[in-house]
Design a protein around this motif. Structure first.
Motif, PDB file in Angstrom:
ATOM      1  N   ARG A  38      56.538  44.523  42.806  1.00 35.81           N
ATOM      2  CA  ARG A  38      55.163  44.339  43.274  1.00 35.81           C
ATOM      3  C   ARG A  38      54.659  45.644  43.872  1.00 35.81           C
ATOM      4  NH1 ARG A  38      51.408  41.058  43.557  1.00 35.81           N
ATOM      5  NH2 ARG A  38      52.580  39.255  42.919  1.00 35.81           N
ATOM      6  N   ALA A  41      48.390  46.617  46.564  1.00 36.96           N
ATOM      7  CA  ALA A  41      47.077  46.393  45.954  1.00 36.96           C
ATOM      8  C   ALA A  41      46.142  47.539  46.315  1.00 36.96           C
ATOM      9  CB  ALA A  41      46.502  45.067  46.443  1.00 36.96           C
ATOM     10  N   PRO A  52      38.157  44.120  40.585  1.00 34.44           N
ATOM     11  CA  PRO A  52      39.513  44.062  41.163  1.00 34.44           C
ATOM     12  C   PRO A  52      40.607  44.050  40.099  1.00 34.44           C
ATOM     13  CG  PRO A  52      38.075  42.515  42.297  1.00 34.44           C
ATOM     14  CD  PRO A  52      37.310  43.041  41.107  1.00 34.44           C
ATOM     15  N   ARG A  53      40.392  43.306  39.010  1.00 35.41           N
ATOM     16  CA  ARG A  53      41.402  43.258  37.936  1.00 35.41           C
ATOM     17  C   ARG A  53      41.578  44.628  37.287  1.00 35.41           C
ATOM     18  NH1 ARG A  53      44.304  38.401  36.945  1.00 35.41           N
ATOM     19  NH2 ARG A  53      44.738  39.421  34.995  1.00 35.41           N
ATOM     20  N   GLU A  56      43.577  46.797  39.655  1.00 32.18           N
ATOM     21  CA  GLU A  56      44.996  46.424  39.618  1.00 32.18           C
ATOM     22  C   GLU A  56      45.670  46.963  38.359  1.00 32.18           C
ATOM     23  OE1 GLU A  56      44.107  42.307  42.072  1.00 32.18           O
ATOM     24  OE2 GLU A  56      44.562  42.199  39.936  1.00 32.18           O
ATOM     25  N   ARG A  59      46.220  50.606  38.787  1.00 29.80           N
ATOM     26  CA  ARG A  59      47.353  50.895  39.676  1.00 29.80           C
ATOM     27  C   ARG A  59      48.668  50.770  38.909  1.00 29.80           C
ATOM     28  NH1 ARG A  59      47.743  50.763  45.294  1.00 29.80           N
ATOM     29  NH2 ARG A  59      45.877  52.016  44.973  1.00 29.80           N
ATOM     30  N   ARG A  91      53.758  44.225  39.078  1.00 29.52           N
ATOM     31  CA  ARG A  91      52.720  43.268  39.447  1.00 29.52           C
ATOM     32  C   ARG A  91      51.839  43.952  40.489  1.00 29.52           C
ATOM     33  NH1 ARG A  91      57.230  40.075  40.220  1.00 29.52           N
ATOM     34  NH2 ARG A  91      57.551  38.635  38.523  1.00 29.52           N
ATOM     35  N   CYS A  92      50.565  43.703  40.399  1.00 28.90           N
ATOM     36  CA  CYS A  92      49.628  44.216  41.392  1.00 28.90           C
ATOM     37  C   CYS A  92      48.510  43.199  41.484  1.00 28.90           C
ATOM     38  CB  CYS A  92      49.107  45.596  40.987  1.00 28.90           C
ATOM     39  SG  CYS A  92      48.052  46.345  42.240  1.00 28.90           S
ATOM     40  N   GLY A  93      48.357  42.560  42.635  1.00 32.84           N
ATOM     41  CA  GLY A  93      47.366  41.492  42.760  1.00 32.84           C
ATOM     42  C   GLY A  93      47.661  40.405  41.753  1.00 32.84           C
ATOM     43  N   GLN A  94      46.694  40.115  40.894  1.00 32.35           N
ATOM     44  CA  GLN A  94      46.865  39.084  39.869  1.00 32.35           C
ATOM     45  C   GLN A  94      47.367  39.638  38.541  1.00 32.35           C
ATOM     46  OE1 GLN A  94      46.427  35.788  40.709  1.00 32.35           O
ATOM     47  NE2 GLN A  94      46.227  36.738  42.718  1.00 32.35           N
ATOM     48  N   GLU A  96      49.903  41.629  35.912  1.00 32.31           N
ATOM     49  CA  GLU A  96      51.319  41.900  35.668  1.00 32.31           C
ATOM     50  C   GLU A  96      51.453  42.497  34.272  1.00 32.31           C
ATOM     51  OE1 GLU A  96      55.566  39.618  35.077  1.00 32.31           O
ATOM     52  OE2 GLU A  96      54.173  38.808  36.543  1.00 32.31           O
TER      53      GLU A  96
END
Length: 169
Positions: A38, A41, A52-53, A56, A59, A91-94, A96
């Motif tokens: 993980r 975020a 946001p997606r 992520e 990232r 994984r970052c936020g929602q 993967e």
């Protein structure tokens, strides 16, 4: 100690602590070790609902690129130690993403009714080939029978402990 525990223990000592927020999840089978960690975020971006997606995903892409040489060295060491290929994910936020994990061919013998199920999935456009249709079926069972599959895995761990505690040959 099980393969999963051996590999996870080795990785906990080998991976840079700054890579992941928590210990990565490690899964092991006969051919592959999959390590998924993980990431922190990103700050909340300005923009529409998808911002946001996208942040992520960005990232994860940055992590993948910046850590590639180190991940390859660690994978080479793990492959030499454990005799399995290593795949990575984040994984970052929602979001993967798995990086370059194996798709291993599996030989199976199916009777006509099972082949007809696969052929129906191909003809309907759900899958391009019987192989892809079978993979689709396996994913579907895994999603819908997750609790039952986990009970089987837990039972196998108990069987392995009983074997280890039994008399030596």
């Amino acid at each position: 100690m099980s393969d999963d525990a051996d590999v996870a223990a080795w990785l906990s000592g080998r991976l840079p602590q700054e890579w992941f927020e928590t210990a990565p999840s490690v899964s092991v089978d006969r051919e592959e070790i999959v390590v998924v960690g993980r990431l922190a975020a990103p700050e909340e971006p300005e923009g529409g609902a998808g911002a946001p997606r996208r942040a992520e995903a960005g990232r994860i892409a940055r992590f993948r690129e910046e850590t590639r040489p180190a991940r390859m060295r660690i994978a080479d060491e793990a492959e030499a130690l454990f005799g399995r290929k290593v795949a990575w994910g984040a994984r970052c936020g929602q979001a993967e993403e798995l990086f370059t994990n194996l798709a291993t061919p599996v030989m199976t013998r199916l009777r006509q009714p099972q082949r007809q199920v696969l052929d129906t999935l191909v003809e309907a456009g759900v899958a391009r080939t019987r192989s892809e249709a079978l993979a689709w079926c396996v994913r579907l069972v895994g999603q819908h029978q997750q609790d039952w599959i986990q009970q089987l895995r837990d039972a196998l761990v108990d069987v392995e402990r009983a074997r280890e505690a039994g008399p030596a040959a």
